[in-house]
Design a protein around this motif. Structure first.
Motif, PDB file in Angstrom:
ATOM      1  N   PRO A 171       0.831  -1.209   0.000  1.00  0.00           N
ATOM      2  CA  PRO A 171       0.000   0.000   0.000  1.00  0.00           C
ATOM      3  C   PRO A 171       0.864   1.257   0.000  1.00  0.00           C
ATOM      4  O   PRO A 171       1.987   1.247   0.516  1.00  0.00           O
ATOM      5  N   PRO A 172       0.372   2.356  -0.570  1.00  0.00           N
ATOM      6  CA  PRO A 172       1.121   3.620  -0.447  1.00  0.00           C
ATOM      7  C   PRO A 172       1.185   4.027   1.025  1.00  0.00           C
ATOM      8  O   PRO A 172       0.159   4.019   1.711  1.00  0.00           O
ATOM      9  N   PRO A 173       2.354   4.366   1.551  1.00  0.00           N
ATOM     10  CA  PRO A 173       2.441   4.757   2.969  1.00  0.00           C
ATOM     11  C   PRO A 173       1.505   5.907   3.340  1.00  0.00           C
ATOM     12  O   PRO A 173       1.019   5.980   4.461  1.00  0.00           O
ATOM     13  N   VAL A 174       1.232   6.799   2.358  1.00  0.00           N
ATOM     14  CA  VAL A 174       0.360   7.948   2.654  1.00  0.00           C
ATOM     15  C   VAL A 174      -1.086   7.526   2.908  1.00  0.00           C
ATOM     16  O   VAL A 174      -1.893   8.332   3.365  1.00  0.00           O
ATOM     17  N   ALA A 175      -1.428   6.273   2.620  1.00  0.00           N
ATOM     18  CA  ALA A 175      -2.789   5.803   2.904  1.00  0.00           C
ATOM     19  C   ALA A 175      -3.087   5.897   4.401  1.00  0.00           C
ATOM     20  O   ALA A 175      -4.219   6.170   4.800  1.00  0.00           O
ATOM     21  N   HIS A 176      -2.070   5.688   5.223  1.00  0.00           N
ATOM     22  CA  HIS A 176      -2.261   5.796   6.674  1.00  0.00           C
ATOM     23  C   HIS A 176      -2.620   7.232   7.055  1.00  0.00           C
ATOM     24  O   HIS A 176      -3.504   7.457   7.877  1.00  0.00           O
ATOM     25  N   ARG A 177      -1.913   8.202   6.449  1.00  0.00           N
ATOM     26  CA  ARG A 177      -2.197   9.607   6.766  1.00  0.00           C
ATOM     27  C   ARG A 177      -3.606   9.999   6.315  1.00  0.00           C
ATOM     28  O   ARG A 177      -4.353  10.650   7.038  1.00  0.00           O
ATOM     29  N   LEU A 179      -6.115   8.047   5.905  1.00  0.00           N
ATOM     30  CA  LEU A 179      -7.064   7.400   6.818  1.00  0.00           C
ATOM     31  C   LEU A 179      -7.218   8.256   8.064  1.00  0.00           C
ATOM     32  O   LEU A 179      -8.345   8.472   8.552  1.00  0.00           O
ATOM     33  N   GLY A 180      -6.109   8.769   8.578  1.00  0.00           N
ATOM     34  CA  GLY A 180      -6.181   9.644   9.740  1.00  0.00           C
ATOM     35  C   GLY A 180      -7.047  10.861   9.479  1.00  0.00           C
ATOM     36  O   GLY A 180      -7.854  11.264  10.326  1.00  0.00           O
ATOM     37  N   ASN A 181      -6.911  11.459   8.292  1.00  0.00           N
ATOM     38  CA  ASN A 181      -7.728  12.624   7.962  1.00  0.00           C
ATOM     39  C   ASN A 181      -9.206  12.283   7.920  1.00  0.00           C
ATOM     40  O   ASN A 181     -10.049  13.043   8.404  1.00  0.00           O
ATOM     41  N   ALA A 182      -9.537  11.140   7.306  1.00  0.00           N
ATOM     42  CA  ALA A 182     -10.946  10.735   7.235  1.00  0.00           C
ATOM     43  C   ALA A 182     -11.511  10.500   8.633  1.00  0.00           C
ATOM     44  O   ALA A 182     -12.640  10.897   8.937  1.00  0.00           O
ATOM     45  N   LEU A 183     -10.728   9.853   9.498  1.00  0.00           N
ATOM     46  CA  LEU A 183     -11.184   9.611  10.867  1.00  0.00           C
ATOM     47  C   LEU A 183     -11.295  10.916  11.648  1.00  0.00           C
ATOM     48  O   LEU A 183     -12.235  11.097  12.440  1.00  0.00           O
ATOM     49  N   ALA A 184     -10.359  11.849  11.421  1.00  0.00           N
ATOM     50  CA  ALA A 184     -10.419  13.149  12.096  1.00  0.00           C
ATOM     51  C   ALA A 184     -11.674  13.896  11.693  1.00  0.00           C
ATOM     52  O   ALA A 184     -12.348  14.524  12.530  1.00  0.00           O
ATOM     53  N   ARG A 185     -12.039  13.839  10.415  1.00  0.00           N
ATOM     54  CA  ARG A 185     -13.254  14.500   9.941  1.00  0.00           C
ATOM     55  C   ARG A 185     -14.502  13.894  10.569  1.00  0.00           C
ATOM     56  O   ARG A 185     -15.514  14.580  10.735  1.00  0.00           O
ATOM     57  N   ASP A 188     -13.242  10.951  15.145  1.00  0.00           N
ATOM     58  CA  ASP A 188     -12.550   9.856  15.828  1.00  0.00           C
ATOM     59  C   ASP A 188     -11.092  10.256  16.038  1.00  0.00           C
ATOM     60  O   ASP A 188     -10.190   9.817  15.314  1.00  0.00           O
ATOM     61  N   LEU A 189     -10.839  11.097  17.034  1.00  0.00           N
ATOM     62  CA  LEU A 189      -9.489  11.594  17.257  1.00  0.00           C
ATOM     63  C   LEU A 189      -8.503  10.500  17.652  1.00  0.00           C
ATOM     64  O   LEU A 189      -7.381  10.468  17.135  1.00  0.00           O
ATOM     65  N   PRO A 190      -8.865   9.590  18.586  1.00  0.00           N
ATOM     66  CA  PRO A 190      -7.904   8.521  18.909  1.00  0.00           C
ATOM     67  C   PRO A 190      -7.512   7.699  17.685  1.00  0.00           C
ATOM     68  O   PRO A 190      -6.336   7.374  17.487  1.00  0.00           O
ATOM     69  N   GLY A 191      -8.509   7.368  16.844  1.00  0.00           N
ATOM     70  CA  GLY A 191      -8.217   6.616  15.628  1.00  0.00           C
ATOM     71  C   GLY A 191      -7.347   7.406  14.672  1.00  0.00           C
ATOM     72  O   GLY A 191      -6.435   6.865  14.043  1.00  0.00           O
ATOM     73  N   ALA A 192      -7.620   8.712  14.549  1.00  0.00           N
ATOM     74  CA  ALA A 192      -6.831   9.564  13.659  1.00  0.00           C
ATOM     75  C   ALA A 192      -5.387   9.641  14.125  1.00  0.00           C
ATOM     76  O   ALA A 192      -4.454   9.511  13.322  1.00  0.00           O
ATOM     77  N   ILE A 193      -5.191   9.850  15.414  1.00  0.00           N
ATOM     78  CA  ILE A 193      -3.826   9.949  15.960  1.00  0.00           C
ATOM     79  C   ILE A 193      -3.064   8.651  15.721  1.00  0.00           C
ATOM     80  O   ILE A 193      -1.897   8.663  15.317  1.00  0.00           O
ATOM     81  N   ALA A 194      -3.733   7.519  15.948  1.00  0.00           N
ATOM     82  CA  ALA A 194      -3.084   6.226  15.718  1.00  0.00           C
ATOM     83  C   ALA A 194      -2.702   6.068  14.242  1.00  0.00           C
ATOM     84  O   ALA A 194      -1.618   5.561  13.920  1.00  0.00           O
ATOM     85  N   ALA A 195      -3.580   6.521  13.333  1.00  0.00           N
ATOM     86  CA  ALA A 195      -3.297   6.402  11.902  1.00  0.00           C
ATOM     87  C   ALA A 195      -2.121   7.288  11.498  1.00  0.00           C
ATOM     88  O   ALA A 195      -1.262   6.874  10.706  1.00  0.00           O
ATOM     89  N   VAL A 207       6.648  16.394   6.256  1.00  0.00           N
ATOM     90  CA  VAL A 207       6.118  17.557   6.961  1.00  0.00           C
ATOM     91  C   VAL A 207       4.608  17.415   7.134  1.00  0.00           C
ATOM     92  O   VAL A 207       4.058  17.680   8.214  1.00  0.00           O
ATOM     93  N   ALA A 208       3.931  16.992   6.069  1.00  0.00           N
ATOM     94  CA  ALA A 208       2.470  16.886   6.121  1.00  0.00           C
ATOM     95  C   ALA A 208       2.013  15.883   7.179  1.00  0.00           C
ATOM     96  O   ALA A 208       1.046  16.134   7.907  1.00  0.00           O
ATOM     97  N   ALA A 209       2.699  14.743   7.276  1.00  0.00           N
ATOM     98  CA  ALA A 209       2.300  13.734   8.259  1.00  0.00           C
ATOM     99  C   ALA A 209       2.487  14.252   9.682  1.00  0.00           C
ATOM    100  O   ALA A 209       1.599  14.087  10.541  1.00  0.00           O
ATOM    101  N   PHE A 210       3.617  14.885   9.954  1.00  0.00           N
ATOM    102  CA  PHE A 210       3.848  15.431  11.296  1.00  0.00           C
ATOM    103  C   PHE A 210       2.866  16.574  11.595  1.00  0.00           C
ATOM    104  O   PHE A 210       2.394  16.715  12.718  1.00  0.00           O
ATOM    105  N   HIS A 211       2.570  17.395  10.572  1.00  0.00           N
ATOM    106  CA  HIS A 211       1.629  18.496  10.760  1.00  0.00           C
ATOM    107  C   HIS A 211       0.248  17.975  11.145  1.00  0.00           C
ATOM    108  O   HIS A 211      -0.378  18.454  12.089  1.00  0.00           O
ATOM    109  N   ASP A 212      -0.246  16.979  10.389  1.00  0.00           N
ATOM    110  CA  ASP A 212      -1.579  16.440  10.679  1.00  0.00           C
ATOM    111  C   ASP A 212      -1.620  15.763  12.039  1.00  0.00           C
ATOM    112  O   ASP A 212      -2.622  15.856  12.767  1.00  0.00           O
TER     113      ASP A 212
END
Length: 497
Positions: A171-177, A179-185, A188-195, A207-212
């Motif tokens: 899978p593209p590694p950015v899929a995790h990030r 996923l975090g954005n979708a969960l944040a929207r 689901d903050l705990p799920g987003a942080i884990a993603a 930079v984008a992953a650390f920023h999110d």
């Protein structure tokens, strides 16, 4: 004399051999042009690569790889419409190719992002077909499918598609990030942080992953960890103003105001001195540092830099003017806000508060009535202030009713309203009910040490929701992307300057 039939057969054979030789020569030229195009593309010379790929498909109109790379090069060059045409041609040549279907779907989706008239359901159709055409989960297609759902606001299906992509092979590694954005929207903050943390672990240490990750941690009231994430972002890219802003907000939430000020100043410098949101943040910081004059200057500057984009700055500016007892300036700021198009319940509520300080009570009464109407009758703070201006006009019965509405809508969590209700009931000689209301207020003050809440740095929605979604990916196949083997299509490539 030669036989006529023999002569004709010989001529046919010569013609066939000539055609085969010409075809072989044309095919070889197409392969050479394709090889040159790949080398030029790898060297960043897209314009000349496009020319070579066009030559390749002209010589060999059935070269699927050439159409794929021509489409991708046109997309990278900024010609999305022409790229879509190339991917459509590739889809005609290979109707059962999942990667071709996926590339067409992605190109159509990207075209719709830039041109509203091009937005259709076709990207979803193409990507779903790409998923169905593969016997095992197709990670890139599932990832892109998630991006389309996300763009359409369907965050539940986006999260589902990203999870399927992550579970697939490579899978593209950015899929995790993402996923975090979708969960944040979805909240689901705990799920987003884990993603987001999973994204970093799987190689998306950008930079984008650390920023999110930092933004989610701020929303989760974890400023210390958020600061660490934002500092990791600025270590990767020191010029990233938004991440420096994140550092400042995290420090401000921890009460470290002077380091926060330095971080905000750095964020401003990284943006060339113009960053309305950070200018606004500095205004809030000076309020927390009890420097209202400096706060006024910052809020006024934030409004000047973005007169229609930062309504919250008007609210804060008016409140600082009230702190400075400059009440007419507070009223003017809020009237300017409403005139700028922010004709909201909150704007009229804040206007009423300022008007209570310097104008007749019936004027503030009208503002609170408007706030309540715009909030569809549910606005406990406005009901409370409405009751106060009614008390000033000796409208006792209406004031009591307003205080009770405020308490009811706030589920009892509005101690000042209890206090005001008690005073109003005393004036109506309902001593028992008055004592009960006042005792409620007293109990709250005894438990908390105050009736009013102290200043606390709250995260503004504009920052919390500014997530960095990773872009779609294309798939040009292993054959088109594989490095040329030694001796294969040996072509000298000259890149023009």
């Amino acid at each position: 004399m030669p036989n006529h039939r023999t002569s004709v057969a010989s001529a046919v054979r010569r013609g066939r051999n000539a055609n085969e030789a010409a075809f072989g020569q044309s095919e070889a030229q197409a392969r050479e042009a394709f090889a040159r195009g790949r080398a030029l593309r790898a060297g960043g010379n897209l314009e000349h690569a496009i020319g070579e790929f066009r030559f390749a498909v002209k010589l060999d109109p059935e070269s699927l790889d050439a159409y794929q790379l021509l489409g991708l090069s046109l997309r990278d060059f900024g010609d999305l419409r022409e790229a879509v045409r190339m991917f459509r041609t590739a889809a005609t040549l290979a109707p059962d190719s999942a990667s071709v279907r996926m590339n067409l779907g992605v190109a159509l989706f990207e075209l719709g992002k830039f041109f509203a008239a091009s937005r259709t359901d076709e990207p979803l159709k193409m990507l779903n077909e790409a998923v169905e055409l593969t016997p095992k989960p197709y990670a890139k297609a599932l990832y892109n499918l998630g991006n389309v759902h996300y763009a359409l606001g369907d965050h539940a299906n986006a999260a589902h598609a990203y999870r399927e992509a992550i579970a697939a092979e490579n899978p593209p590694p950015v899929a995790h990030r993402n996923l975090g954005n979708a969960l944040a929207r979805r909240g689901d903050l705990p799920g987003a942080i884990a993603a987001y943390r999973s994204a970093v672990r799987h190689g998306d240490s950008t930079v984008a992953a650390f920023h999110d990750l930092g933004a989610a941690l701020l929303r989760g009231k974890e400023p210390a960890e958020a600061e660490a994430a934002f500092r990791a972002a600025v270590a990767e890219r020191p010029t990233d103003g938004e991440s420096w802003r994140g550092v400042g907000i995290a420090l401000a939430m921890r009460g470290e105001y002077e380091p926060a000020r330095e971080a905000f100043e750095t964020a401003l410098a990284r943006r060339g001195g113009s960053f309305p949101e950070v200018t606004f943040d500095l205004g809030r910081l000076y309020v927390a540092m009890e420097q209202p004059e400096k706060a006024v200057a910052q809020f006024a500057r934030a409004i000047q830099e973005s007169p229609n984009g930062n309504g919250t700055a008007y609210f804060h500016l008016s409140r600082v003017y009230v702190m400075l007892r400059q009440y007419h300036e507070a009223v003017r700021a809020l009237r300017d806000l409403i005139a700028a198009g922010h004709d909201t319940a909150r704007a009229h509520y804040e206007l009423g508060i300022a008007q209570m300080q310097c104008e007749p009570p019936y004027i503030a009464e009208a503002s609170f009535r408007t706030a309540i109407d715009k909030a569809n009758d549910t606005y406990p703070e406005a009901w409370h202030r409405f009751g106060r201006v009614l008390m000033r006009q000796n409208k006792l019965e209406q004031a009591i009713s307003a205080f009770r509405k405020a308490i009811e809508q706030a589920n009892g969590e509005l101690p000042e309203a209890h206090k005001d209700l008690g005073q109003a009931l005393y004036r109506r000689s309902e001593f028992k009910a008055a004592d009960e209301a006042l005792n409620t207020a007293i109990r709250h003050e005894r438990n908390t040490g105050r009736l009013m809440s102290p200043f606390r740095w709250e995260l503004e929605d504009d920052f919390a929701l500014r997530l960095r979604q990773a872009a779609c990916v294309y798939d040009v196949g292993d054959e088109a992307e594989a490095p040329l083997e030694s001796g294969e299509w040996s072509v000298k490539v000259e890149i023009e300057n």
